[in-house]
Every structure is written in C-alpha cells, then in structure tokens.
Scaffold this active site. Structure first.
Site, PDB file in Angstrom:
ATOM      1  N   SER A 164      29.835   4.334  -8.118  1.00  0.00           N
ATOM      2  CA  SER A 164      30.712   3.292  -7.568  1.00  0.00           C
ATOM      3  C   SER A 164      29.694   2.170  -6.990  1.00  0.00           C
ATOM      4  O   SER A 164      29.995   0.712  -6.938  1.00  0.00           O
ATOM      5  CB  SER A 164      31.330   3.797  -6.211  1.00  0.00           C
ATOM      6  N   THR A 165      28.439   2.375  -6.639  1.00  0.00           N
ATOM      7  CA  THR A 165      27.519   1.268  -6.032  1.00  0.00           C
ATOM      8  C   THR A 165      27.199   0.503  -7.426  1.00  0.00           C
ATOM      9  O   THR A 165      26.864  -0.721  -7.204  1.00  0.00           O
ATOM     10  CB  THR A 165      26.308   1.841  -5.317  1.00  0.00           C
TER      11      THR A 165
ATOM     12  N   LYS B  19      20.266  12.813  -7.945  1.00  0.00           N
ATOM     13  CA  LYS B  19      21.360  11.866  -8.605  1.00  0.00           C
ATOM     14  C   LYS B  19      22.294  13.021  -9.423  1.00  0.00           C
ATOM     15  O   LYS B  19      22.036  14.143  -9.643  1.00  0.00           O
ATOM     16  CB  LYS B  19      20.546  10.812  -9.531  1.00  0.00           C
TER      17      LYS B  19
ATOM     18  N   GLY C 158      25.901  12.843  -9.107  1.00  0.00           N
ATOM     19  CA  GLY C 158      27.204  13.252  -8.696  1.00  0.00           C
ATOM     20  C   GLY C 158      28.315  12.624  -9.681  1.00  0.00           C
ATOM     21  O   GLY C 158      29.311  13.284  -9.505  1.00  0.00           O
TER      22      GLY C 158
ATOM     23  N   GLU D  62      20.991   8.816 -17.236  1.00  0.00           N
ATOM     24  CA  GLU D  62      20.276   8.214 -16.290  1.00  0.00           C
ATOM     25  C   GLU D  62      18.762   8.113 -16.148  1.00  0.00           C
ATOM     26  O   GLU D  62      17.807   7.276 -16.023  1.00  0.00           O
ATOM     27  CB  GLU D  62      20.856   8.499 -14.573  1.00  0.00           C
TER      28      GLU D  62
ATOM     29  N   LYS E  39      23.190   7.510   2.299  1.00  0.00           N
ATOM     30  CA  LYS E  39      22.395   8.131   1.433  1.00  0.00           C
ATOM     31  C   LYS E  39      20.949   8.611   1.891  1.00  0.00           C
ATOM     32  O   LYS E  39      20.290   9.321   1.305  1.00  0.00           O
ATOM     33  CB  LYS E  39      22.407   7.439   0.070  1.00  0.00           C
TER      34      LYS E  39
HETATM   35  C1  5RP Z   1      25.833   9.351 -11.346  1.00  0.00           C
HETATM   36  C2  5RP Z   1      24.970   9.066 -10.215  1.00  0.00           C
HETATM   37  C3  5RP Z   1      25.247   7.911  -9.019  1.00  0.00           C
HETATM   38  O1  5RP Z   1      24.211   7.190  -8.988  1.00  0.00           O
HETATM   39  C4  5RP Z   1      25.338   8.682  -7.629  1.00  0.00           C
HETATM   40  O2  5RP Z   1      26.474   9.642  -7.820  1.00  0.00           O
HETATM   41  C5  5RP Z   1      25.801   7.712  -6.776  1.00  0.00           C
HETATM   42  O3  5RP Z   1      26.829   7.482  -6.843  1.00  0.00           O
HETATM   43  P1  5RP Z   1      27.864   6.437  -5.896  1.00  0.00           P
HETATM   44  O4  5RP Z   1      27.258   5.066  -6.180  1.00  0.00           O
HETATM   45  O5  5RP Z   1      29.334   6.341  -6.570  1.00  0.00           O
HETATM   46  O6  5RP Z   1      27.935   6.763  -4.571  1.00  0.00           O
HETATM   47  O7  5RP Z   1      23.930   9.562 -10.154  1.00  0.00           O
HETATM   48  O8  5RP Z   1      25.428  10.287 -12.008  1.00  0.00           O
END
Ligand code: 5RP
Length: 219
Positions: free
Chosen positions: A30-31, A94, A96, A103, A121
């Site tokens: 989402s970020t 990472k 999530g 990545e 975070k």
């Molecule tokens: C996806 C990731 C994302 O960068 C991580 O989960 C952060 O996500 P968000 O910006 O939604 O908090 O590693 O695999």
C-alpha cells in the site's frame, strides 16, 4: 495524521531520488501504491520501471509507465519499497503482501534501496510485531514448518495465498530475530525455502519515514 497520509508523505518524498530518463525499481504494497501514484505524475520524465509484483506491474501500466522485464535490465539506480518492520540498522522484515521473492530480486539489481514507511513500522528488534513471511515450494510446506519450529518459531500457513511464483507462504510467529544476517542465511539453507522475508544481507540505504512531524529521511 492517519497512516495513509504518512505513507503518502514518505512516497512523495521518495520522488526526489528518481533520476530523469531512468528505469525505477518499484516494490509492492500500500505504501508503494502511493509511490506509484506519485510516479504517475512524472511518468513523462522516466524511461519506465521494473516491478516486484504483478499488482505493481498492473498499476504502473495503468498509469502509462512502461514496465521492463528484470532480465532486460542490468542495473537500476534506485529501488523504492515499503516494509513490515524496519530496525535502526535499516534491516527489514518484508513479505506481508507475499511479494518477497521478487522484491529481493529487484532490490538486488539496485544501487540504492529506498525504504518508505510510516512510523508504525519502526522497531528495535525484527520480529517484535510482525510474523516473518517465508515463501516455500508447496511440497516442502510441512518439512519447512517443522524446521521453523526447531528454530523456535511458530509457523502458520497463509491460507488461500499463492505467490506470483506459484508458491505458498508460512508466517512465523513468536520469532524475535536477534541476528538478522545469520538468520536470513540459515533460513535460506532449508530445502524448499525459496526466500525468507528478512532483508538484512541487502538492507535499505535510505529510509523515509512519514510521521505527524513530516517526512524524515534517515541516511
Ligand atoms: C509486500 C511487502 C510490503 O512492502 C510490506 O508488506 C509493506 O506493505 P504496506 O506498504 O502495505 O504496509 O513486503 O510483500
């Protein structure tokens, strides 16, 4: 200020690291979606992007940004991505969003890893608040889970999730990671593990934290 505003703030601040006419490495989550939106506004100034997930690829394309295959790009100036947790050494958890393998690949191509997060975070010890994602070949799921229990963790199968690479995710709870580099290597050595979500061997170079006080840049 709510969490989404903090994410937007960090994403907007990352734009200043984008070089004209370059190919930008783009993570997922989402970020990063906020960063993709910001990138859309300067799409005519960049050559394109390499994306770390099919979802990011789709969003970039929808904004008219050309998406390059990682195999066709030998190096990237920057890679911009979020994190589930980040410690003071700029090491991260990472995955999530289940995109950890791609990545890790795209971040490895980049000279600079720019991590964009909201202040929630930031942790002192990785594993404090977020379970550690591990991407696993489906037939190795139970074997890897037993190995993770042996290392002191409590793995849970992320039901219904198949990664962009056709694999499954085990989320490891109760797993405080005191030595991130060593643990990253240990987990990578378990047969059937594709990638684990510790980003310590390749940590971030620059962290941009969105907070009520504004975007803070940690170099
Ligand atoms: C996806 C990731 C994302 O960068 C991580 O989960 C952060 O996500 P968000 O910006 O939604 O908090 O590693 O695999």
């Amino acid at each position: 200020m709510d969490q989404l505003e903090m994410k937007k703030q960090a994403a907007q601040a990352a734009l200043k690291y984008v070089q004209p006419d370059s190919i930008v490495g783009v993570g997922s989550g989402s970020t990063v979606n906020c960063f993709i939106d910001a990138l859309g506004a300067i799409s005519d100034q960049i050559k394109g992007a390499v994306a770390a997930s099919k979802e990011s690829e789709r969003r970039l394309s929808a904004l008219g940004i050309e998406v390059f295959n990682a195999n066709d790009v030998s190096a990237l100036d920057i890679y911009v991505d979020g994190a589930d947790e980040i410690n003071p050494q700029k090491m991260m958890i990472k995955g999530g969003g289940a995109a950890l393998t791609r990545e890790k690949i795209v971040s490895s191509l980049a000279k600079k890893f720019i991590c964009i997060v909201d202040s929630s975070k930031q942790v002192d010890v990785l594993g404090s608040t977020f379970p550690l994602p591990v991407e696993v070949i489906p037939m190795a799921r139970s074997y890897v889970a037993r190995k993770l229990v042996g290392l002191g963790g409590a793995p849970e199968y992320r039901e219904g999730v198949v990664t962009d690479n056709g694999n499954v995710i085990l989320d490891v709870y109760n797993f405080k990671i005191m030595q991130p580099m060593e643990m990253e290597k240990t987990l990578n050595n378990i047969a059937g593990v594709v990638t684990n979500g510790i980003f310590a061997l390749r940590s971030a170079d620059i962290v941009i934290v969105g907070s009520a006080q504004g975007a803070q840049v940690l170099v």
